[in-house]
Design a protein around this motif. Structure first.
Motif, short mmCIF file in Angstrom:
data_model
loop_
_atom_site.label_atom_id
_atom_site.label_comp_id
_atom_site.label_asym_id
_atom_site.label_seq_id
_atom_site.Cartn_x
_atom_site.Cartn_y
_atom_site.Cartn_z
N LYS A 103 2.25 0.30 -2.61
CA LYS A 103 1.22 -0.88 -3.58
C LYS A 103 1.27 -0.22 -4.94
O LYS A 103 0.63 0.76 -5.09
CB LYS A 103 0.01 -0.70 -2.67
N VAL A 104 2.12 -1.30 -5.90
CA VAL A 104 1.81 -0.79 -6.93
C VAL A 104 0.73 -1.45 -7.86
O VAL A 104 0.59 -2.84 -7.59
CB VAL A 104 3.22 -1.26 -7.76
N VAL A 105 0.13 -0.55 -8.56
CA VAL A 105 -1.04 -1.44 -9.57
C VAL A 105 -0.76 -0.73 -10.75
O VAL A 105 -0.61 0.13 -11.21
CB VAL A 105 -2.30 -0.80 -9.08
N TYR A 136 -12.56 1.88 -13.38
CA TYR A 136 -12.88 1.87 -12.10
C TYR A 136 -13.05 0.55 -11.59
O TYR A 136 -12.46 0.18 -10.51
CB TYR A 136 -14.18 2.51 -11.51
N ARG A 137 -13.70 -0.44 -12.29
CA ARG A 137 -14.10 -1.76 -11.98
C ARG A 137 -12.63 -2.47 -11.80
O ARG A 137 -12.44 -3.42 -11.04
CB ARG A 137 -14.98 -2.46 -12.70
N LEU A 169 -6.88 -3.53 -6.56
CA LEU A 169 -6.59 -3.10 -5.17
C LEU A 169 -7.17 -3.99 -4.13
O LEU A 169 -7.28 -3.77 -3.00
CB LEU A 169 -7.59 -1.64 -4.77
N GLY A 170 -7.94 -5.09 -4.71
CA GLY A 170 -8.71 -6.03 -3.68
C GLY A 170 -10.03 -5.64 -3.09
O GLY A 170 -10.54 -6.25 -2.29
N LEU A 171 -10.61 -4.82 -3.82
CA LEU A 171 -11.94 -4.27 -3.42
C LEU A 171 -13.03 -4.99 -4.48
O LEU A 171 -12.80 -5.53 -5.50
CB LEU A 171 -12.03 -2.70 -3.60
N GLU A 172 -14.15 -5.04 -3.87
CA GLU A 172 -15.21 -5.80 -4.75
C GLU A 172 -15.94 -4.55 -5.81
O GLU A 172 -16.20 -3.56 -5.39
CB GLU A 172 -16.56 -6.00 -3.96
N PRO A 173 -15.81 -4.97 -7.09
CA PRO A 173 -16.17 -4.01 -7.98
C PRO A 173 -17.81 -3.79 -7.74
O PRO A 173 -18.49 -4.74 -7.37
CB PRO A 173 -15.95 -4.57 -9.45
N MET A 174 -18.31 -2.63 -7.91
CA MET A 174 -19.61 -2.09 -7.85
C MET A 174 -20.16 -1.97 -9.28
O MET A 174 -19.41 -1.82 -10.22
CB MET A 174 -19.64 -0.79 -7.05
N HIS A 175 -21.44 -1.82 -9.24
CA HIS A 175 -22.11 -1.61 -10.58
C HIS A 175 -22.07 -0.12 -10.74
O HIS A 175 -22.03 0.23 -12.08
CB HIS A 175 -23.57 -1.96 -10.58
N LYS A 176 -22.23 0.67 -10.03
CA LYS A 176 -22.11 2.39 -10.48
C LYS A 176 -20.89 2.98 -10.31
O LYS A 176 -19.81 2.51 -9.41
CB LYS A 176 -23.23 3.00 -9.44
N GLN A 236 -11.29 5.82 -3.58
CA GLN A 236 -11.07 6.76 -2.81
C GLN A 236 -10.67 6.76 -1.21
O GLN A 236 -9.53 7.00 -0.62
CB GLN A 236 -11.97 8.23 -2.81
N ASN A 237 -11.79 6.00 -0.70
CA ASN A 237 -11.62 5.45 0.58
C ASN A 237 -10.45 4.55 1.00
O ASN A 237 -9.63 4.53 1.94
CB ASN A 237 -12.94 4.79 1.19
N TYR A 238 -10.28 3.71 0.12
CA TYR A 238 -8.99 2.72 0.08
C TYR A 238 -7.85 3.49 0.13
O TYR A 238 -6.71 3.13 1.12
CB TYR A 238 -8.89 1.50 -1.05
#
Length: 139
Positions: free
Chosen positions: A73-75, A88-89, A95-102, A111-113
């Protein structure tokens, strides 16, 4: 000064923006691709440096395009002036993750992804930061 296009028999200036990429199989190109493949094989972290216009971005794109999308998976992130939280956002988004505020929440999500992608899907993330010399160091 001679016109180098005529001198070298070129139809266009390959160094002008908007021109097609031309792969020239030089020793430097082969060595760079070899080093990137080594980093891929050991799942390492690398740093490529060089003067502006020497082909670093082209090499990274060529390498990225050579990877099997079923295994990697190339980013590719052309960084310029992002802060850490913005980085990070953006990585979350790519990566297809929902960006968080913190910042820490984004870091944990990334990390989990990566862990689940490697362990469960057997897909190795390859994260390329281009122009990282412009990253801000302020929090």
């Amino acid at each position: 000064m001679k016109d180098f296009k005529i001198y070298y028999g070129m139809e266009f200036n390959p160094f002008e923006k908007g021109q097609p990429d031309i792969e020239i199989d030089t020793d430097d190109f082969k060595e760079a691709i070899g080093r990137l493949n080594y980093l891929k094989d050991i799942r390492g972290i690398g740093l490529f440096t060089g003067r502006s216009g020497t082909g670093k971005t082209f090499i990274m794109k060529s390498f990225s395009e050579s990877l099997n999308p079923g295994l990697y998976k190339v980013v590719y992130m052309p960084m310029s002036t992002l802060t850490t939280i913005e980085f990070y956002r953006e990585l979350c988004s790519q990566l297809g993750l929902e960006p968080m505020h913190k910042k820490i929440d984004n870091f944990r999500n990334i990390q989990n992804y990566i862990k689940s992608t490697v362990d469960e899907k057997r897909i190795i993330p390859v994260i390329i930061l281009d122009e990282a010399q412009y990253l801000k160091t302020a929090h």
